[in-house]
Scaffold this active site. Structure first.
Site, PDB file in Angstrom:
ATOM      1  N   GLU A  54       0.802  -1.226   0.000  1.00 41.92           N
ATOM      2  CA  GLU A  54       0.000   0.000   0.000  1.00 41.92           C
ATOM      3  C   GLU A  54       0.838   1.282   0.000  1.00 41.92           C
ATOM      4  O   GLU A  54       1.825   1.404   0.724  1.00 41.92           O
ATOM      5  CB  GLU A  54      -0.905   0.006   1.228  1.00 41.92           C
ATOM      6  CG  GLU A  54      -1.949   1.096   1.224  1.00 41.92           C
ATOM      7  CD  GLU A  54      -3.098   0.729   2.133  1.00 41.92           C
ATOM      8  OE1 GLU A  54      -4.104   0.208   1.619  1.00 41.92           O
ATOM      9  OE2 GLU A  54      -2.983   0.942   3.352  1.00 41.92           O
ATOM     10  N   LYS A  56       0.671   4.785   1.230  1.00 38.61           N
ATOM     11  CA  LYS A  56      -0.112   5.361   2.327  1.00 38.61           C
ATOM     12  C   LYS A  56       0.726   6.390   3.070  1.00 38.61           C
ATOM     13  O   LYS A  56       1.722   6.043   3.700  1.00 38.61           O
ATOM     14  CB  LYS A  56      -0.544   4.230   3.264  1.00 38.61           C
ATOM     15  CG  LYS A  56      -1.384   4.618   4.455  1.00 38.61           C
ATOM     16  CD  LYS A  56      -1.708   3.365   5.251  1.00 38.61           C
ATOM     17  CE  LYS A  56      -2.640   3.638   6.409  1.00 38.61           C
ATOM     18  NZ  LYS A  56      -2.945   2.394   7.169  1.00 38.61           N
ATOM     19  N   LYS A 116      -8.119   2.612  -2.770  1.00 35.78           N
ATOM     20  CA  LYS A 116      -8.589   2.447  -1.403  1.00 35.78           C
ATOM     21  C   LYS A 116      -9.117   3.795  -0.904  1.00 35.78           C
ATOM     22  O   LYS A 116      -8.365   4.747  -0.738  1.00 35.78           O
ATOM     23  CB  LYS A 116      -7.473   1.935  -0.503  1.00 35.78           C
ATOM     24  CG  LYS A 116      -7.975   1.439   0.851  1.00 35.78           C
ATOM     25  CD  LYS A 116      -6.852   0.808   1.650  1.00 35.78           C
ATOM     26  CE  LYS A 116      -7.373   0.315   2.991  1.00 35.78           C
ATOM     27  NZ  LYS A 116      -6.269  -0.152   3.869  1.00 35.78           N
ATOM     28  N   GLU A 165     -14.906  -4.841   2.392  1.00 39.71           N
ATOM     29  CA  GLU A 165     -14.269  -4.897   3.709  1.00 39.71           C
ATOM     30  C   GLU A 165     -15.271  -5.066   4.841  1.00 39.71           C
ATOM     31  O   GLU A 165     -16.300  -4.394   4.875  1.00 39.71           O
ATOM     32  CB  GLU A 165     -13.457  -3.621   3.930  1.00 39.71           C
ATOM     33  CG  GLU A 165     -12.719  -3.583   5.253  1.00 39.71           C
ATOM     34  CD  GLU A 165     -11.858  -2.342   5.387  1.00 39.71           C
ATOM     35  OE1 GLU A 165     -10.873  -2.233   4.626  1.00 39.71           O
ATOM     36  OE2 GLU A 165     -12.165  -1.468   6.229  1.00 39.71           O
ATOM     37  N   ASN A 186     -10.716  -6.453   8.146  1.00 33.69           N
ATOM     38  CA  ASN A 186      -9.875  -5.417   8.740  1.00 33.69           C
ATOM     39  C   ASN A 186      -9.910  -5.550  10.256  1.00 33.69           C
ATOM     40  O   ASN A 186     -10.967  -5.440  10.874  1.00 33.69           O
ATOM     41  CB  ASN A 186     -10.369  -4.028   8.313  1.00 33.69           C
ATOM     42  CG  ASN A 186      -9.339  -2.946   8.607  1.00 33.69           C
ATOM     43  OD1 ASN A 186      -8.435  -3.130   9.418  1.00 33.69           O
ATOM     44  ND2 ASN A 186      -9.481  -1.813   7.943  1.00 33.69           N
ATOM     45  N   GLU A 216      -6.295  -7.592   6.663  1.00 30.66           N
ATOM     46  CA  GLU A 216      -5.895  -6.188   6.638  1.00 30.66           C
ATOM     47  C   GLU A 216      -5.576  -5.707   8.051  1.00 30.66           C
ATOM     48  O   GLU A 216      -6.250  -6.080   9.002  1.00 30.66           O
ATOM     49  CB  GLU A 216      -7.017  -5.318   6.065  1.00 30.66           C
ATOM     50  CG  GLU A 216      -7.520  -5.746   4.699  1.00 30.66           C
ATOM     51  CD  GLU A 216      -8.717  -4.913   4.268  1.00 30.66           C
ATOM     52  OE1 GLU A 216      -8.819  -3.747   4.685  1.00 30.66           O
ATOM     53  OE2 GLU A 216      -9.568  -5.441   3.545  1.00 30.66           O
ATOM     54  N   SER A 217      -4.569  -4.863   8.166  1.00 31.51           N
ATOM     55  CA  SER A 217      -4.140  -4.199   9.406  1.00 31.51           C
ATOM     56  C   SER A 217      -3.365  -5.151  10.325  1.00 31.51           C
ATOM     57  O   SER A 217      -3.628  -6.350  10.372  1.00 31.51           O
ATOM     58  CB  SER A 217      -5.320  -3.616  10.175  1.00 31.51           C
ATOM     59  OG  SER A 217      -5.934  -2.562   9.450  1.00 31.51           O
TER      60      SER A 217
END
Length: 269
Positions: A54, A56, A116, A165, A186, A216-217
């Site tokens: 990503e 970001k 995203k 998500e 997530n 995710e995360s």
């Protein structure tokens, strides 16, 4: 008002402004000039665990993460490291992203690119298509069921692949009912910004429609990837640890190597 509500309110203001500057018809004309979108399933359904790297700059929970002057260069480093897909944050206020970032990344890599953002309107889907995205993020918690179904259908109709998500049990059911083929779990609660490391383990078994499962995360390195692999992840989406890495290409390569390790499950359902 939750953090998610505040972000969505800002997103609505921002895309309304853009809508006054660039009409939907103009976006559709720009989209017609784009090449056919890339199929993410080629990478996401291979053996092992795919890596989505990503771009970001910032986040609501951590603030500024990295000064990314050239998103295209970062994306090329990710691709050189073996990333299977690239995710680009385009939300302006909390993540300091832009559609220009998306466009630059699309021009610099040959792998699928995810927009995203907090998408609540079909206008944003056409933006994604016009600026070069192959996939778009749709967050169940930000949409009622009718809107979720409508946006999934519209995205697919214009060549985009939705990544849907979820954060809670009932959202998994909603995602499957809406026909999601890729479901991202997530571990960060977008209403409180807290991370629950048990979220993926709790929700992944509920996905029984054959959808690709993305963690995710909370992924800081190969060990985290392997943990998610053991829990059934088909892919991981990694941002913070990569943009903060001294060598993003090497950091991605280490994740990709871990994801291809023989101990990782072979073949996907």
């Amino acid at each position: 008002m939750s953090v998610l509500d505040e972000i969505v309110a800002g997103v609505r203001e921002d895309f309304t402004r853009r809508q006054n500057e660039v009409s939907l018809d103009d976006l559709k004309k720009l989209s017609e000039k784009r090449e056919k979108t890339l199929d993410p399933f080629v990478a996401l359904r291979q053996s092992g665990v795919a890596v989505i790297a990503e771009v970001k700059r910032s986040s609501p929970s951590k603030g500024e993460l990295a000064e990314i002057k050239e998103p295209a260069e970062l994306a090329k480093a990710y691709e050189a490291g073996g990333a299977h897909l690239i995710s680009v944050l385009t939300e302006e206020r909390r993540f300091l992203g832009s559609l220009e970032d998306l466009s630059k990344v699309r021009k610099s890599v040959d792998i699928p690119v995810l927009r995203k953002d907090f998408i609540v309107s079909s206008y944003q889907l056409w933006e994604a298509r016009a600026y070069g995205a192959d996939l778009v993020l749709l967050i169940v918690a930000a949409l009622d069921q009718q809107a979720l179904v409508s946006l999934i259908e519209r995205a697919e109709s214009i060549g985009l692949t939705p990544l849907v998500e979820v954060h809670e049990e009932h959202e998994v059911a909603r995602a499957m009912d809406a026909g999601a083929k890729i479901i991202g779990i997530n571990s960060r609660n977008l209403k409180t910004l807290e991370i629950d490391p048990e979220t993926f383990a709790r929700l992944a078994p509920l996905i029984n429609n054959g959808a690709v499962k993305i963690a995710e995360s909370g992924i800081s390195g190969p060990r985290d990837l392997m943990n998610y692999a053991n829990l059934g992840a088909d892919a991981v989406l990694v941002g913070e640890s990569l943009v903060k890495a001294a060598d993003p290409r090497l950091a991605v390569h280490e994740l990709v190597t871990a994801g291809a390790h023989p101990s990782v499950k072979q073949g996907r359902i």
